[in-house]
Design a protein around this motif. Structure first.
Motif, PDB file in Angstrom:
ATOM      1  N   PHE A 189       0.841  -1.202   0.000  1.00 17.94           N
ATOM      2  CA  PHE A 189       0.000   0.000   0.000  1.00 17.94           C
ATOM      3  C   PHE A 189       0.877   1.254   0.000  1.00 17.94           C
ATOM      4  O   PHE A 189       0.663   2.186  -0.785  1.00 17.94           O
ATOM      5  CB  PHE A 189      -0.912  -0.030   1.220  1.00 17.94           C
ATOM      6  CG  PHE A 189      -1.901   1.096   1.292  1.00 17.94           C
ATOM      7  CD1 PHE A 189      -3.130   0.998   0.672  1.00 17.94           C
ATOM      8  CD2 PHE A 189      -1.594   2.270   1.982  1.00 17.94           C
ATOM      9  CE1 PHE A 189      -4.051   2.046   0.736  1.00 17.94           C
ATOM     10  CE2 PHE A 189      -2.500   3.311   2.056  1.00 17.94           C
ATOM     11  CZ  PHE A 189      -3.740   3.200   1.435  1.00 17.94           C
ATOM     12  N   MET A 190       1.891   1.281   0.882  1.00 13.59           N
ATOM     13  CA  MET A 190       2.784   2.447   0.969  1.00 13.59           C
ATOM     14  C   MET A 190       3.508   2.701  -0.343  1.00 13.59           C
ATOM     15  O   MET A 190       3.633   3.848  -0.795  1.00 13.59           O
ATOM     16  CB  MET A 190       3.811   2.233   2.083  1.00 13.59           C
ATOM     17  CG  MET A 190       3.300   2.458   3.481  1.00 13.59           C
ATOM     18  SD  MET A 190       4.618   2.184   4.684  1.00 13.59           S
ATOM     19  CE  MET A 190       5.753   3.503   4.274  1.00 13.59           C
ATOM     20  N   ASN A 245       2.609   1.950  -3.367  1.00 15.08           N
ATOM     21  CA  ASN A 245       1.717   2.481  -4.386  1.00 15.08           C
ATOM     22  C   ASN A 245       1.255   3.899  -4.065  1.00 15.08           C
ATOM     23  O   ASN A 245       1.009   4.693  -4.970  1.00 15.08           O
ATOM     24  CB  ASN A 245       0.511   1.550  -4.557  1.00 15.08           C
ATOM     25  CG  ASN A 245       0.798   0.448  -5.542  1.00 15.08           C
ATOM     26  OD1 ASN A 245       1.894  -0.109  -5.539  1.00 15.08           O
ATOM     27  ND2 ASN A 245      -0.151   0.116  -6.388  1.00 15.08           N
ATOM     28  N   VAL A 246       1.126   4.210  -2.775  1.00 14.74           N
ATOM     29  CA  VAL A 246       0.812   5.590  -2.391  1.00 14.74           C
ATOM     30  C   VAL A 246       1.887   6.531  -2.935  1.00 14.74           C
ATOM     31  O   VAL A 246       1.580   7.588  -3.502  1.00 14.74           O
ATOM     32  CB  VAL A 246       0.706   5.723  -0.856  1.00 14.74           C
ATOM     33  CG1 VAL A 246       0.765   7.193  -0.442  1.00 14.74           C
ATOM     34  CG2 VAL A 246      -0.595   5.105  -0.356  1.00 14.74           C
ATOM     35  N   ASP A 247       3.143   6.146  -2.774  1.00 14.70           N
ATOM     36  CA  ASP A 247       4.227   7.032  -3.201  1.00 14.70           C
ATOM     37  C   ASP A 247       4.400   7.078  -4.708  1.00 14.70           C
ATOM     38  O   ASP A 247       5.055   7.982  -5.235  1.00 14.70           O
ATOM     39  CB  ASP A 247       5.544   6.607  -2.523  1.00 14.70           C
ATOM     40  CG  ASP A 247       5.743   7.344  -1.209  1.00 14.70           C
ATOM     41  OD1 ASP A 247       4.956   7.085  -0.279  1.00 14.70           O
ATOM     42  OD2 ASP A 247       6.635   8.192  -1.132  1.00 14.70           O
ATOM     43  N   ILE A 290       1.165   9.771  -5.136  1.00 14.39           N
ATOM     44  CA  ILE A 290       0.968  10.980  -4.333  1.00 14.39           C
ATOM     45  C   ILE A 290       1.720  12.194  -4.890  1.00 14.39           C
ATOM     46  O   ILE A 290       1.263  13.328  -4.780  1.00 14.39           O
ATOM     47  CB  ILE A 290       1.380  10.714  -2.863  1.00 14.39           C
ATOM     48  CG1 ILE A 290       0.769  11.754  -1.929  1.00 14.39           C
ATOM     49  CG2 ILE A 290       2.906  10.644  -2.704  1.00 14.39           C
ATOM     50  CD1 ILE A 290       0.900  11.393  -0.457  1.00 14.39           C
ATOM     51  N   GLY A 293      -3.736   1.894  -2.694  1.00 14.48           N
ATOM     52  CA  GLY A 293      -2.570   2.738  -2.514  1.00 14.48           C
ATOM     53  C   GLY A 293      -2.509   3.842  -3.550  1.00 14.48           C
ATOM     54  O   GLY A 293      -2.183   4.999  -3.243  1.00 14.48           O
ATOM     55  N   ALA A 341      -5.472   6.288  -2.776  1.00 15.99           N
ATOM     56  CA  ALA A 341      -5.202   6.992  -1.519  1.00 15.99           C
ATOM     57  C   ALA A 341      -4.074   7.993  -1.702  1.00 15.99           C
ATOM     58  O   ALA A 341      -4.076   9.059  -1.073  1.00 15.99           O
ATOM     59  CB  ALA A 341      -4.839   5.990  -0.425  1.00 15.99           C
ATOM     60  N   GLY A 342      -3.104   7.670  -2.557  1.00 16.00           N
ATOM     61  CA  GLY A 342      -2.018   8.603  -2.826  1.00 16.00           C
ATOM     62  C   GLY A 342      -2.537   9.908  -3.387  1.00 16.00           C
ATOM     63  O   GLY A 342      -2.121  10.994  -2.971  1.00 16.00           O
ATOM     64  N   LEU A 373      -4.852  11.527  -0.494  1.00 15.83           N
ATOM     65  CA  LEU A 373      -4.054  12.001   0.634  1.00 15.83           C
ATOM     66  C   LEU A 373      -3.168  13.166   0.216  1.00 15.83           C
ATOM     67  O   LEU A 373      -2.986  14.130   0.969  1.00 15.83           O
ATOM     68  CB  LEU A 373      -3.201  10.848   1.177  1.00 15.83           C
ATOM     69  CG  LEU A 373      -2.395  11.117   2.450  1.00 15.83           C
ATOM     70  CD1 LEU A 373      -3.339  11.426   3.608  1.00 15.83           C
ATOM     71  CD2 LEU A 373      -1.530   9.901   2.785  1.00 15.83           C
ATOM     72  N   ASN A 380       5.571   8.784   5.869  1.00 17.59           N
ATOM     73  CA  ASN A 380       6.096   7.425   5.687  1.00 17.59           C
ATOM     74  C   ASN A 380       7.020   6.988   6.824  1.00 17.59           C
ATOM     75  O   ASN A 380       7.204   5.785   7.041  1.00 17.59           O
ATOM     76  CB  ASN A 380       6.895   7.321   4.380  1.00 17.59           C
ATOM     77  CG  ASN A 380       6.017   7.371   3.155  1.00 17.59           C
ATOM     78  OD1 ASN A 380       4.828   7.057   3.222  1.00 17.59           O
ATOM     79  ND2 ASN A 380       6.584   7.762   2.033  1.00 17.59           N
TER      80      ASN A 380
END
Length: 461
Positions: A8-9, A11-13, A16, A134, A137-138, A141, A162
């Motif tokens: 998830f993290m 893919n967020v980055d 985002i 992710g 949400a990226g 967020l 992070n």
């Protein structure tokens, strides 16, 4: 859950910074090219090293490589948050992408090694949620954090967040992940294969990521042209190493199965449309309709919410019906794109109706993504878990870059003036192409089933 949180993290980055790019450029006084590199360098390092990260996990232990990758990712995130200028930020993003490439392949490998049958199907459902959730949400967020401007820090919290999460996951991984057994494989990493594959992926992904912004200069076409012979060289080196009794970077058995190849094609086409839509919809809503970043980021919430239904739906599907689910999911995805197209034609340029229809596409992608990955993991023995994990992840990253480059480029060229009417027309064209690609992916998934049945038939070679 530790592994899925890491996915998830990562893919967020990936997503985002798309929202944060204008703020980063303004705050650091970066050029447009430097702002583009902040986005693309992460994806480059991530995509290039995924297969290598998977093999390192197989050689040195998934838990060990996962924690190393998470440590690198967390430290690089802190460096990004504290970066005094664009050059430091770009370098830190490269390191962050490398850390993600070490930890992410251990997620799918861990699912294949530690789950079987119905439990694997459930785990893969959660994996797919982490992938799509992710990314969405990226965007959401990113828009919220930038709009909040916490303590006057602007874009920096998108990376700083992070750090505590990464430290928590490192601690959890050391406590709950199974200890690494003795290495399953004793052969060394295929450095020549790693170099050739990394070069081929780099030659593909750099022009795809930077070509549209730079107007496709000559060097982008040279790189794309060179990628094919380098890829051929990689395949020849893999076959030669296998013939000598060595262990290639990607086992021949993974690539040899025609069903797996067709499933990868289906995965690539659906992934192309999804990441293209993420990019295009954000530009359409902000530049075309004049909406804010928070509005654009939240627009895909219905998509990811419906995507989450795909996993449980497959778990409830009778085993005899699971073979048709990849093609069915692709057809539902195509129907979603057609429904949104019809919404635009009817004059609904944005709003609840249009965003609600995104849920239909999300449901289709959830079904297809879960079932495609599940079909591939069940088609091969667990000893190929690392190989398949790296191939699936790299295939997805390349498809994402190709989707943004092609469909995103088409949208930008058609909506060049930025007027609302041209932006609507450009989005309609992208949706039409996406629907066609989804139908082709359904055909590829069905062809994979036929090839698998033919290979399993009595007397098949």
């Amino acid at each position: 859950m530790v592994l899925l949180a890491a996915q998830f993290m990562a893919n967020v980055d990936t997503a985002i910074v798309n929202i944060a790019a204008p703020s980063i450029q303004s705050d650091l006084g970066a050029s447009g090219g430097e702002a583009g590199l902040v986005i693309s360098c992460y994806v480059m390092a991530y995509a290039v090293l995924l297969v290598t990260g998977a093999r390192l996990g197989s050689l040195h232990g998934h838990r060990r490589v996962f924690t190393i990758g998470m440590t690198v990712f967390t430290a690089a995130s802190l460096a990004c948050a504290l970066a005094p200028g664009s050059v430091v930020l770009i370098v830190a993003r490269v390191v962050q992408g490398a850390g993600a490439a070490l930890m992410v392949p251990q997620v799918l490998s861990g699912i294949q090694l530690h789950f079987t049958g119905q439990q694997r199907i459930k785990a893969l459902g959660h994996y797919a949620i982490a992938l799509s959730g992710g990314a969405v949400a990226g965007q959401a967020l990113g828009g919220v954090l930038i709009a909040a401007d916490l303590f006057g820090t602007g874009w920096r919290p998108i990376f700083l967040i992070n750090v505590p999460v990464g430290l928590l996951l490192i601690t959890a991984a050391l406590r709950v992940m199974p200890r690494d057994e003795e290495a399953r494989e004793t052969q060394e990493l295929d450095l020549r294969g790693m170099t050739l594959l990394s070069a081929a992926v780099l030659l593909l992904i750099v022009p795809l990521l930077l070509g549209t912004d730079q107007g496709w200069p000559a060097w982008t076409w040279v790189c794309l042209g060179l990628s094919l012979p380098v890829l051929v060289g990689f395949r020849l080196s893999q076959r030669a190493l296998s013939a000598r009794g060595g262990r290639p970077l990607i086992a021949e058995e993974v690539i040899r199965q025609s069903a797996v190849r067709w499933w990868l094609c289906a995965q690539a086409m659906t992934t192309m449309t999804y990441f293209a839509l993420l990019f295009v919809l954000a530009v359409y809503l902000q530049d075309g309709l004049g909406r804010g970043p928070a509005y654009a980021g939240l627009a895909m919430v219905s998509w990811v919410a419906a995507f989450g239904l795909g996993g449980p739906l497959l778990a409830w599907t009778p085993e005899r019906s699971r073979a048709v689910m990849p093609a069915l999911g692709c057809l539902v995805l195509a129907a979603g794109y057609v429904a949104i197209f019809a919404c635009l034609v009817a004059g609904q340029r944005s709003g609840p109706v249009m965003f609600g229809l995104l849920g239909l596409g999300g449901l289709g992608l959830g079904i297809s993504s879960n079932s495609l990955i599940g079909a591939m993991t069940f088609a091969l023995p667990e000893r190929y878990a690392a190989d398949l994990s790296g191939v699936i992840s790299t295939n997805g990253q390349l498809a994402a870059a190709l989707g943004v480059a092609t469909l995103g480029g088409i949208y930008l060229s058609l909506a060049a003036s930025g007027s609302a009417s041209l932006s609507v027309h450009a989005l309609e064209v992208v949706l039409g192409i996406s629907a066609v690609l989804s139908l082709l992916s359904a055909a590829a998934a069905e062809l994979a089933n036929r090839r698998l049945a033919a290979d399993a038939a009595p007397g098949a070679p």
